[in-house]
Design a protein around this motif. Sequence first.
Motif, mmCIF file in Angstrom:
data_model
loop_
_atom_site.group_PDB
_atom_site.id
_atom_site.type_symbol
_atom_site.label_atom_id
_atom_site.label_comp_id
_atom_site.label_asym_id
_atom_site.label_seq_id
_atom_site.Cartn_x
_atom_site.Cartn_y
_atom_site.Cartn_z
ATOM 1 N N ASN A 1 52.748 67.315 31.959
ATOM 2 C CA ASN A 1 53.687 68.659 30.953
ATOM 3 C C ASN A 1 54.967 67.915 31.014
ATOM 4 N N LEU A 2 55.272 67.413 29.777
ATOM 5 C CA LEU A 2 56.647 66.363 29.337
ATOM 6 C C LEU A 2 57.488 67.010 28.077
ATOM 7 N N GLN B 1 57.062 71.213 24.816
ATOM 8 C CA GLN B 1 56.530 71.242 25.824
ATOM 9 C C GLN B 1 55.054 70.076 25.134
ATOM 10 N N TRP B 2 55.227 68.483 25.163
ATOM 11 C CA TRP B 2 53.764 68.473 25.367
ATOM 12 C C TRP B 2 52.916 68.249 26.106
ATOM 13 N N ALA B 3 51.580 68.488 26.156
ATOM 14 C CA ALA B 3 50.921 67.913 27.067
ATOM 15 C C ALA B 3 50.145 66.990 27.591
ATOM 16 N N VAL B 4 50.563 66.201 28.327
ATOM 17 C CA VAL B 4 50.492 64.294 28.031
ATOM 18 C C VAL B 4 48.989 64.478 29.073
ATOM 19 N N THR C 1 56.431 56.127 33.144
ATOM 20 C CA THR C 1 56.890 57.434 33.612
ATOM 21 C C THR C 1 57.438 57.655 34.666
ATOM 22 N N MET C 2 58.078 58.991 35.409
ATOM 23 C CA MET C 2 57.533 59.340 36.734
ATOM 24 C C MET C 2 57.328 60.856 37.015
ATOM 25 N N PRO D 1 51.758 69.056 36.990
ATOM 26 C CA PRO D 1 53.259 68.057 36.697
ATOM 27 C C PRO D 1 54.384 67.981 35.762
ATOM 28 N N SER D 2 55.840 67.658 35.729
ATOM 29 C CA SER D 2 56.754 67.312 34.746
ATOM 30 C C SER D 2 56.326 65.397 34.355
ATOM 31 N N ILE D 3 56.689 65.426 33.834
ATOM 32 C CA ILE D 3 56.699 64.141 33.035
ATOM 33 C C ILE D 3 57.706 63.467 32.585
ATOM 34 N N GLU D 4 58.748 62.942 32.882
ATOM 35 C CA GLU D 4 59.450 62.086 32.844
ATOM 36 C C GLU D 4 59.655 60.398 32.303
ATOM 37 N N LEU D 5 60.217 60.316 30.914
ATOM 38 C CA LEU D 5 60.098 59.467 30.238
ATOM 39 C C LEU D 5 61.069 58.238 30.748
#
Length: 169
Positions: A59-60, A72-75, A121-122, A132-136
């Motif tokens: 999730n971003l 939230q963007w599900a990526v 990303t991280m 997981p949380s997605i960090e650009l």
Amino acid sequence: MAGYTCKVCGEYHDELPMSHGAAAPAYWYGLPEAERSSRAQLTPDLCVIDDQHYFVAGNLEIPIVDSESRFQWAVWVSLSAQNYQRTVEFFRQEGRENEPPYFGWLSTEIGIYPETLKLKTMVHTNVVGVRPSIELEPTGHPLAVEQRQGITMARVQEIAELIEHLAES
């Protein structure tokens, strides 16, 4: 969330979506449909293609500056074979949120932005049961800027309108 009147089609929609996303990585959609079952393994959270490309869903999140909510963007994000193995190994293990973040490449096309594939990303592992949380990477890409600076509820509505009508074209 409350409904809204779409500025594109003029119709009233009962609810303003606070999330959008993809059910699979972009590369899965690139496989011929007849080959997907033999070349790829896809679950709601994990994907392997040709035993050499590894992906995890996450999730971003984007803060909404004029609300306590988050958009939230599900990526999907590609991982190295080693990080994918760790993800699978710790998938149902308590305490997995203590894992260090994994590097990955964004593997979801979000058509309302300039090219999103392969943004750096991280991937931050969360507690069991939470994606997981997605960090650009903090770049000038509009999606990365929105993640850092937040968006307004008006932008959330604009995203809903763009996504709804992008699907029609």
